[in-house]
Design an enzyme around this catalytic site. Structure first.
Site, PDB file in Angstrom:
ATOM      1  N   HIS A 129      22.677 -18.476 -12.277  1.00  0.00           N
ATOM      2  CA  HIS A 129      22.587 -18.744 -13.717  1.00  0.00           C
ATOM      3  C   HIS A 129      21.352 -18.067 -14.273  1.00  0.00           C
ATOM      4  O   HIS A 129      21.417 -17.487 -15.348  1.00  0.00           O
ATOM      5  CB  HIS A 129      22.578 -20.200 -13.820  1.00  0.00           C
ATOM      6  N   GLU A 130      20.193 -18.417 -13.971  1.00  0.00           N
ATOM      7  CA  GLU A 130      18.987 -17.815 -14.311  1.00  0.00           C
ATOM      8  C   GLU A 130      18.963 -16.346 -14.208  1.00  0.00           C
ATOM      9  O   GLU A 130      18.404 -15.656 -15.232  1.00  0.00           O
ATOM     10  CB  GLU A 130      17.891 -18.488 -13.772  1.00  0.00           C
ATOM     11  N   GLU A 138      23.930 -17.748 -23.261  1.00  0.00           N
ATOM     12  CA  GLU A 138      24.504 -18.529 -22.127  1.00  0.00           C
ATOM     13  C   GLU A 138      25.924 -18.077 -21.668  1.00  0.00           C
ATOM     14  O   GLU A 138      26.479 -18.475 -20.448  1.00  0.00           O
ATOM     15  CB  GLU A 138      24.795 -20.305 -22.835  1.00  0.00           C
ATOM     16  N   HIS A 170      20.677 -15.104 -17.308  1.00  0.00           N
ATOM     17  CA  HIS A 170      20.070 -15.022 -18.636  1.00  0.00           C
ATOM     18  C   HIS A 170      18.826 -13.647 -18.363  1.00  0.00           C
ATOM     19  O   HIS A 170      18.436 -13.014 -19.357  1.00  0.00           O
ATOM     20  CB  HIS A 170      18.963 -16.296 -18.608  1.00  0.00           C
TER      21      HIS A 170
HETATM   22 ZN    ZN Z   1      21.271 -21.428 -19.269  1.00  0.00          ZN
END
Ligand code: ZN
Length: 491
Positions: free
Chosen positions: A256-257, A286, A260
């Site tokens: 997830h990170e 997101e 980003h």
């Molecule tokens: Zn996030």
């Protein structure tokens, strides 16, 4: 060109200071010795004062008025700068200072109330936080604007409660129906067994980051209590966490990170240290992290590869086939906590917060009635009675630190990710074959050239529309969920 280049020279230095500020925050969560906290607070306050003074510097007004952009890029820089400057002007300095003071205290009081599972220990402070946020929202909205829309604009420029509300109304019945069908299917996903060595978790986590094209020359992974990403351009870092009984927390936080952080790393170097040299909004950000985590990271193709890496790293953990592993990483289970929710439940958590926070800002719901309102709504939506505030109204840090209008960007990110996945599948169908070999870069390269490299050149919605060559709708995301979970649960 005079005013424009003077302006950009000034702004570049402000952007550089903001990067320093971000790195201080990163350091505080990862490396800083505990005893340094009081000194660090003073250092951060000093830096914030310098940055704030630059944000409202009198010469900015003149430059912004006189500056003539040469091209679309210059026009985008001015759009971002004008927005930031106008916003800073609308909020009185005393109100800004009071918000900073109260929210920094509120965070500690919230943490204690949450640990003690006592909403009443936080409610008085929360009244203050809410009151200040409502004042700020009214200041930003002006006499004819909508206060909640003004708050949304901080995180997702251009979004309105009306447009989001219509989108969420479309999502809700289909999410509810899908959830009901899964829960009554009689199928249960297999669960992990055993203990999982921390060093091994971090090794697999790094392998995942590499598979997803994370650039270790311009980033790094460290451990922190809460995973986050930080920084832009040539230095964008992430953190992850480990749990001895659940390696998925570590692996999927990392992926997830990486989503980003890879977004920030991919923005065109021409925009380095400028207002458009970063992700354009929380929702678009997101969409990248969710796309990496869910559409790619929880796909059948990636499950096979990851299952092999996990068996190498952890030995036997009770799941012997790639099919079962795919089911395990997509386990749909009703729970209290948003951050632990599966893809089906996640947006129901957001819809609840969206409705309650709008009511709080509008003055239709008081802090005194909030806990009861939360519990009632949660039980209606999830069929579970909230057993304690830390599993309910006290679980998230957002409201305690004054972030109203932030939650809906998570669902918007999911919707955007659905649009992007649809377009990517059509244009680079070979993504799946590559991902099955542990190579996500076919998919991520498509995202990089279509979306990430442009930073904030266009507004949030326009960024997605440009990437997919069409309009934004919740339909692709809902169809993706229905297709995926129908397969997994035999619906
Ligand atoms: Zn996030």
């Amino acid at each position: 060109m005079g005013a424009f280049s003077d302006l950009m020279g000034f702004v570049r230095e402000t952007e550089a200071l903001k990067q320093v500020q971000g790195r201080q925050e990163w350091d505080q969560e990862t490396m800083m010795p505990r005893g340094a906290a009081p000194q660090r607070a003073e250092e951060m306050a000093a830096l914030e004062r310098v940055i704030h003074a630059r944000r409202v510097a009198p010469e900015l007004a003149d430059w912004l008025e006189e500056a003539e952009p040469e091209d679309d890029v210059g026009a985008a820089q001015l759009r971002e700068l004008r927005r930031e400057f106008e916003r800073a002007k609308k909020v009185p300095a005393e109100l800004s200072a009071e918000i900073t003071r109260v929210t920094s205290l509120a965070q500690g009081i919230w943490a204690e109330a949450r640990a003690a599972d006592d909403f009443s220990a936080f409610s008085e402070t929360f009244e203050e936080v809410l009151n200040l946020q409502r004042q700020q929202a009214h200041a930003l909205a002006g006499s004819d604007g909508d206060p909640y829309d003004a708050q949304l604009d901080d995180y997702e420029p251009g979004a309105t409660a009306a447009s989001l509300g219509a989108m969420f109304d479309e999502m809700r019945p289909r999410l509810v129906a899908l959830r009901a069908a899964i829960l009554s299917s009689g199928r249960e996903a297999p669960r992990l067994q055993g203990r999982f060595d921390e060093a091994a978790q971090l090794r697999v986590s790094e392998a995942c980051a590499r598979a997803f094209g994370y650039d270790f020359d311009h980033g790094r992974i460290d451990k922190a209590v809460h995973p986050f990403s930080s920084g832009s351009g040539l230095d964008s870092r992430i953190t992850t966490r480990t749990d001895a009984s659940d390696p998925f927390g570590c692996l999927y936080s990392t992926i997830h990170e990486v989503g980003h952080s890879r977004y920030e790393q991919s923005v065109s170097r021409d925009y380095l240290l400028t207002p458009i040299g970063r992700g354009v909004s929380m929702g678009v950000h997101e969409s990248q992290s969710r796309f990496y985590e869910n559409q790619l990271g929880r796909s059948r193709a990636f499950a096979g590869w990851l299952h092999g890496r996990c068996r190498d790293a952890f030995g036997d953990f009770g799941i012997t086939t790639a099919e079962a592993f795919h089911a395990a990483i997509n386990d749909v289970r009703t729970g209290y906590i948003r951050t632990e929710a599966d893809e089906v439940h996640y947006n129901l958590h957001i819809l609840l917060r969206f409705d309650l926070e709008r009511a709080l800002i509008a003055g239709d719901l008081t802090v005194r009635d909030l806990e009861a309102a939360w519990n009632e709504r949660f039980e209606a939506d999830f069929g579970l009675a909230v057993d304690r505030p830390s599993n309910g109204v006290l679980q998230d840090v957002h409201w305690p630190v004054g972030l109203f209008g932030y939650f809906p960007t998570y669902s918007l990110g999911n919707v955007y990710a659905g649009c992007l996945f649809d377009a990517m599948q059509r244009e680079v169908p070979e993504w799946e074959e590559a991902l099955a070999r542990g190579d996500a870069t076919v998919a991520t390269a498509w995202l990089r050239t279509r979306l990430q490299c442009h930073g904030a050149l266009r507004g949030p919605k326009e960024t997605i529309e440009h990437a997919v060559g069409g309009s934004v709708s919740a339909e692709p995301f809902l169809a993706y969920l229905e297709r995926k979970f129908s397969g997994l649960y035999g619906l």
